[in-house]
Design a protein around this motif. Structure first.
Motif, PDB file in Angstrom:
ATOM      1  N   UNK A 153      41.175  56.618  60.933  1.00 22.57           N
ATOM      2  CA  UNK A 153      40.054  57.471  61.343  1.00 22.57           C
ATOM      3  C   UNK A 153      38.957  57.394  60.289  1.00 22.57           C
ATOM      4  N   UNK A 154      37.732  57.085  60.722  1.00 22.47           N
ATOM      5  CA  UNK A 154      36.610  56.990  59.792  1.00 22.47           C
ATOM      6  C   UNK A 154      35.380  57.638  60.398  1.00 22.47           C
ATOM      7  N   UNK A 155      34.500  58.118  59.518  1.00 25.68           N
ATOM      8  CA  UNK A 155      33.244  58.705  59.973  1.00 25.68           C
ATOM      9  C   UNK A 155      32.146  58.335  58.992  1.00 25.68           C
ATOM     10  N   UNK A 156      31.008  57.812  59.512  1.00 26.13           N
ATOM     11  CA  UNK A 156      29.905  57.385  58.668  1.00 26.13           C
ATOM     12  C   UNK A 156      28.577  57.919  59.197  1.00 26.13           C
ATOM     13  N   UNK A 157      27.689  58.289  58.278  1.00 22.62           N
ATOM     14  CA  UNK A 157      26.292  58.527  58.606  1.00 22.62           C
ATOM     15  C   UNK A 157      25.541  57.263  58.191  1.00 22.62           C
ATOM     16  N   UNK A 158      24.935  56.593  59.149  1.00 22.03           N
ATOM     17  CA  UNK A 158      24.294  55.303  58.914  1.00 22.03           C
ATOM     18  C   UNK A 158      22.782  55.454  59.014  1.00 22.03           C
ATOM     19  N   UNK A 159      22.081  54.804  58.108  1.00 20.14           N
ATOM     20  CA  UNK A 159      20.619  54.867  58.076  1.00 20.14           C
ATOM     21  C   UNK A 159      20.058  53.456  57.973  1.00 20.14           C
ATOM     22  N   UNK A 160      19.137  53.129  58.851  1.00 18.07           N
ATOM     23  CA  UNK A 160      18.488  51.821  58.833  1.00 18.07           C
ATOM     24  C   UNK A 160      16.978  52.011  58.866  1.00 18.07           C
ATOM     25  N   UNK A 161      16.233  51.216  58.092  1.00 23.16           N
ATOM     26  CA  UNK A 161      14.771  51.348  58.105  1.00 23.16           C
ATOM     27  C   UNK A 161      14.178  50.804  59.399  1.00 23.16           C
ATOM     28  N   UNK A 162      13.027  51.360  59.791  1.00 22.98           N
ATOM     29  CA  UNK A 162      12.288  50.861  60.947  1.00 22.98           C
ATOM     30  C   UNK A 162      10.897  50.436  60.491  1.00 22.98           C
ATOM     31  N   UNK A 163      10.176  49.797  61.383  1.00 20.58           N
ATOM     32  CA  UNK A 163       8.946  49.101  61.007  1.00 20.58           C
ATOM     33  C   UNK A 163       7.842  50.008  60.471  1.00 20.58           C
ATOM     34  N   UNK A 164       7.824  51.282  60.866  1.00 19.61           N
ATOM     35  CA  UNK A 164       6.724  52.151  60.445  1.00 19.61           C
ATOM     36  C   UNK A 164       6.977  52.844  59.105  1.00 19.61           C
ATOM     37  N   UNK A 165       8.008  52.409  58.384  1.00 13.05           N
ATOM     38  CA  UNK A 165       8.298  52.977  57.072  1.00 13.05           C
ATOM     39  C   UNK A 165       9.280  54.127  57.096  1.00 13.05           C
ATOM     40  N   UNK A 166       9.622  54.617  58.286  1.00 15.50           N
ATOM     41  CA  UNK A 166      10.611  55.674  58.405  1.00 15.50           C
ATOM     42  C   UNK A 166      12.000  55.051  58.591  1.00 15.50           C
ATOM     43  N   UNK A 167      12.995  55.871  58.847  1.00 15.34           N
ATOM     44  CA  UNK A 167      14.353  55.360  59.018  1.00 15.34           C
ATOM     45  C   UNK A 167      14.990  55.990  60.256  1.00 15.34           C
ATOM     46  N   UNK A 168      16.005  55.310  60.760  1.00 14.35           N
ATOM     47  CA  UNK A 168      16.748  55.764  61.931  1.00 14.35           C
ATOM     48  C   UNK A 168      18.165  56.086  61.490  1.00 14.35           C
ATOM     49  N   UNK A 169      18.648  57.282  61.821  1.00 11.68           N
ATOM     50  CA  UNK A 169      19.982  57.712  61.418  1.00 11.68           C
ATOM     51  C   UNK A 169      20.857  57.954  62.646  1.00 11.68           C
ATOM     52  N   UNK A 170      22.133  57.656  62.495  1.00  7.90           N
ATOM     53  CA  UNK A 170      23.107  57.965  63.536  1.00  7.90           C
ATOM     54  C   UNK A 170      24.489  58.062  62.906  1.00  7.90           C
ATOM     55  N   UNK A 171      25.384  58.740  63.595  1.00 12.67           N
ATOM     56  CA  UNK A 171      26.758  58.911  63.119  1.00 12.67           C
ATOM     57  C   UNK A 171      27.705  58.035  63.921  1.00 12.67           C
ATOM     58  N   UNK A 172      28.699  57.505  63.230  1.00 11.83           N
ATOM     59  CA  UNK A 172      29.716  56.668  63.865  1.00 11.83           C
ATOM     60  C   UNK A 172      31.094  57.228  63.534  1.00 11.83           C
ATOM     61  N   UNK A 173      31.904  57.384  64.553  1.00 12.09           N
ATOM     62  CA  UNK A 173      33.302  57.801  64.387  1.00 12.09           C
ATOM     63  C   UNK A 173      34.188  56.662  64.883  1.00 12.09           C
TER      64      UNK A 173
END
Length: 239
Positions: A75-95
């Motif tokens: 069992x694993x859980x991660x908060x993932x963050x990736x940059x996007x083109x406008x300088x902000x970032x996109x976050x999502x959780x994975x279980x």
């Protein structure tokens, strides 16, 4: 998250794996063979535990992916963050559960079954110990440095039969290495540095990195791992 999606089979033929493993292993000198066996034993022992993990992935010296979470074999859980083109970032959780995975973005839940392309693009975070053991079969050289209670194993690679890092196909290498540090037998960090040669399978107009650094920092965790929220029961299946 992914740079390209090469056309490839889901599973590498078993015979190719066996041949590649035998060739890579048989050419290691005896002292390196001993270091290889010790390294694998350390990985086998450490993968039975649970960890708080932090991940950082650089492509051509730019951050492509960061994560913070918990890993265990079941069992694993991660908060993932990736940059996007406008300088902000996109976050999502994975279980990651034993038979399926869940993705949470905003108020939306999705779920999928293994094997899945999403898990391939998440690799090696889904199972770093297994990923390391698989690529070690292709090592051209292995070193072990011991300084007091700290041990650092490093493997060097010239080519891979076919592996992926965050969905990026790796074959021939200019100069690539995998280093894992242990303190008193406890894993501390994994660092994979790659300078890959662009595979022929990658379309001409597709972006392909000249160098990559993927690092996971491990901290032993004896607490209770995050449970899958009840809201996940309404997850929408993804193909």
């Amino acid at each position: 998250m992914v740079t390209f999606r090469p056309v490839k089979k889901w599973v590498i033929p078993i015979l190719a794996i066996m041949i590649g493993s035998y060739i890579g292993f048989s050419f290691l000198p005896s002292h390196q063979e001993f270091a290889y066996k010790q390294w694998v034993q350390q990985l086998n022992k450490n993968e039975q535990k649970s960890y708080h993990v932090k991940t950082n992935f650089l492509k051509d010296d730019s951050i492509a992916f960061e994560s913070n979470g918990y890993w265990s074999s079941k069992h694993s859980k991660f908060r993932i963050e990736t940059p996007v083109s406008n300088g902000s970032s996109f976050q999502f959780d994975v279980y990651l559960e034993e038979s399926q995975f869940y993705i949470h973005t905003g108020n939306e839940w999705r779920k999928g079954q293994y094997p899945h392309r999403f898990i391939e693009e998440l690799s090696p975070l889904d199972n770093p110990f297994q990923w390391c053991k698989e690529i070690l079969r292709n090592a051209d050289k292995i070193t072990r440095i011991k300084q007091g209670e700290k041990e650092t194993y490093t493997a060097f690679f010239h080519t891979f039969p076919e592996i992926e890092l965050q969905g990026i196909l790796l074959k021939k290498q200019k100069n690539s290495s995998l280093s894992i540090s242990f303190q008193k037998g406890q894993i501390q960090s994994m660092v994979f540095k790659a300078a890959p040669i662009r595979p022929n399978e990658v379309p001409f107009l597709s972006i392909y990195p000249e160098n990559m650094v993927y690092q996971i920092d491990f901290t032993l965790y004896n607490g209770k791992l995050p449970n899958l929220p009840k809201e996940a029961s309404s997850s929408i299946p993804i193909d």
